[in-house]
Design an enzyme around this catalytic site. Structure first.
Site, PDB file in Angstrom:
ATOM      1  N   CYS A 196      48.523  81.756  90.730  1.00 24.28           N
ATOM      2  CA  CYS A 196      49.010  80.646  91.394  1.00 24.28           C
ATOM      3  C   CYS A 196      48.453  79.224  90.421  1.00 24.28           C
ATOM      4  O   CYS A 196      47.724  79.556  89.376  1.00 24.28           O
ATOM      5  CB  CYS A 196      48.312  80.570  92.786  1.00 24.28           C
ATOM      6  N   HIS A 218      47.990  74.525  84.941  1.00 22.08           N
ATOM      7  CA  HIS A 218      47.418  73.897  83.596  1.00 22.08           C
ATOM      8  C   HIS A 218      47.934  72.360  83.527  1.00 22.08           C
ATOM      9  O   HIS A 218      47.098  71.558  83.218  1.00 22.08           O
ATOM     10  CB  HIS A 218      48.417  74.711  82.511  1.00 22.08           C
ATOM     11  N   ARG A 231      37.425  86.241  84.316  1.00 22.29           N
ATOM     12  CA  ARG A 231      38.071  85.957  83.074  1.00 22.29           C
ATOM     13  C   ARG A 231      36.949  86.022  82.133  1.00 22.29           C
ATOM     14  O   ARG A 231      35.920  85.322  82.088  1.00 22.29           O
ATOM     15  CB  ARG A 231      38.516  84.645  83.245  1.00 22.29           C
ATOM     16  N   ALA A 233      44.585  79.171  89.909  1.00 22.26           N
ATOM     17  CA  ALA A 233      44.204  80.068  88.865  1.00 22.26           C
ATOM     18  C   ALA A 233      44.705  79.450  87.693  1.00 22.26           C
ATOM     19  O   ALA A 233      43.758  79.558  86.571  1.00 22.26           O
ATOM     20  CB  ALA A 233      44.998  81.497  88.765  1.00 22.26           C
TER      21      ALA A 233
END
Ligand code: SF4
Length: 478
Positions: free
Chosen positions: A60, A193, A94, A63
């Site tokens: 999503c 992003h 991550r 994230a």
């Protein structure tokens, strides 16, 4: 050998045949056969909603913002604002490595959350957020900023995190940045992003003082390298040897302080186009800083990229760059001599996020391997345009490929290696197919740069030629 497009089409048809007519029509638009002559952006439809109930590999917007763009910035505190789950599942998973004393210079290893309860949904969470920011500033006075990463409920209950951020920023004297990256926004990580880039643009870029006495003609910033397993560090080594001065790296092992002075560089070098083209474009439009894409996977692409970057500068850099290429050539040849005979002709299937499904193809080809299918979770048209040039004609290219399609495709293409994520790994291993994680590097890496290629080659060999694959079937079933 001529490509048999008909055969590839019938494979795709076959896989889609289990769907209802509507689902079939939808998914068909997302799976194409690469044809360099006729296909530009058309190879696969992209960046639209996933079908419900098909087990998409996507994440999503939270994230994309907290996990990818903001999370690796080491000198800020990222608050996962909302209930406990999102922050917890994304805690330490991550591998964006960062140097620096934890809790003093480096806040990457921690999970900060407002841990919403029912009363916060009913009465709103702004007060709780304010309290959390005060506490965090008291406990971690060296943090250079606080980032509010919104989880799903925040936008739904009408909280005003922007006003909390403004008030608290003035009170504690460091940037407090609201990010509207609720997971219901957009269709994947991709909008996260974009939202994160815009928040950096609005609250960070241009805010630092540039010391003119320290400026050089070789100042650059590296955008879109998240330092997975040390990728930034192995890339920096090359840039340094080329004679470049990397002022900032976004955002792996990076800092908000570097981000604030990035507007002083001469060029932006962009590795992950998908996640940071927005900010690169902003730097170009507002500050006139040109940007170029590069690819540090495998010696062929590294060489091409070094030359492409060197061309931006004077002879001094160009000469140094040729020396770098020359110096590493014997080492790279030794890696190829060692591993290529063990990997030659092996078939690879890829499913990753928004960059690697095309960027890593060259590294496999350096080892004599062939990418027979590649798929993105959240790419856009411009990524497919680039992909079509990187993969051979006849390669199956898919968008938002779900777990059923991926497994079925593997049953048909019979790859020697599947390279994808943690959700896929154990499925394929149980099918007896060698697997490498292409997000986390399977806890190995770096894979970027010359040093990274040596590790990449070793890891692919380890996976494919492991003796364990001979033991998948019991003796009495052979
Ligand atoms: S979709 Fe919403 S609840 Fe799920 S991880 Fe993303 S922000 Fe959290």
């Amino acid at each position: 050998m001529a490509v048999n497009f008909k055969e590839q089409e019938s494979i795709v048809e076959d896989i889609l045949s289990v769907y209802s007519e509507r689902a079939k029509k939808n998914r068909k638009e997302h799976i194409g056969i690469n044809d360099k002559e006729t296909c530009g952006t058309c190879v696969a439809k992209s960046n639209v909603k996933s079908l419900p109930g098909v087990m998409t590999p996507r994440g999503c917007a939270y994230a994309g913002s907290k996990g990818v763009v903001w999370g690796p910035v080491k000198d800020v505190i990222n608050i996962s604002h909302g209930p406990i789950g999102c922050g917890h599942y994304s805690w330490g998973t991550r591998r964006n490595l960062a140097e620096g004393e934890p809790a003093v210079e480096n806040f990457v290893p921690f999970q900060f959350t407002t841990d919403f309860k029912e009363r916060d949904i009913v009465f709103g969470g702004d007060k709780k957020l304010e309290q959390a920011i005060k506490e965090l500033h008291e406990l971690f006075p060296t943090a250079k900023g606080i980032i509010i990463e919104s989880e799903c409920p925040i936008g739904l209950i009408g909280d005003d995190i922007e006003s909390v951020a403004k008030r608290m920023g003035e009170e504690i004297g460091i940037p407090v940045i609201p990010v509207r990256c609720e997971g219901f926004r957009g269709v994947s990580q991709s909008l996260g992003h974009h939202i994160a880039n815009d928040s950096i643009r609005d609250f960070v870029v241009g805010k630092g003082e540039i010391d003119d006495s320290k400026k050089t003609p070789y100042d650059v910033a590296v955008l879109g390298d998240y330092n997975i397993g040390g990728d930034v560090w192995s890339s920096m080594k090359i840039f340094k040897e080329m004679g470049l001065n990397v002022v900032a790296h976004w955002s792996g092992d990076g800092s908000i302080e570097e981000m604030k002075i990035t507007h002083g560089v001469n060029y932006n070098l962009l590795h992950c186009y998908r996640s940071m083209n927005y900010i690169a474009t902003h730097f170009e439009e507002k500050y006139g800083i040109p940007w170029i894409e590069y690819n540090f996977f495998g010696p062929t692409k590294i060489k091409e990229s070094i030359r492409k970057i060197a061309k931006l500068f004077d002879e001094n850099i160009q000469e140094k760059s040729e020396e770098v290429i020359k110096a590493y050539e014997p080492k790279m040849q030794a890696v190829i001599d060692k591993y290529r005979p063990r990997l030659e002709g092996k078939k690879v299937m890829l499913l990753v996020g928004g960059l690697r499904p095309r960027h890593i193809v060259g590294a496999y080809e350096d080892l004599g391997m062939k990418v027979v299918s590649t798929a993105y979770e959240f790419a856009h048209n411009d990524d497919y345009e680039r992909t079509t040039k990187e993969v051979e004609n006849g390669t199956i290219v898919a968008d938002d490929m779900n777990e059923y399609e991926f497994v079925e495709l593997a049953n048909k293409l019979k790859p020697d290696l599947v390279a994808s994520g943690i959700k896929e790994k154990y499925v394929f291993q149980k099918m007896g197919i060698p697997f490498r994680q292409m997000h986390s590097w399977d806890y190995s890496g770096p894979y970027h740069g010359y040093d990274g290629f040596e590790i990449f080659a070793r890891d692919m060999d380890l996976a494919i030629n492991s003796p364990s694959w001979k033991l998948v079937k019991p003796l009495w079933k052979k």
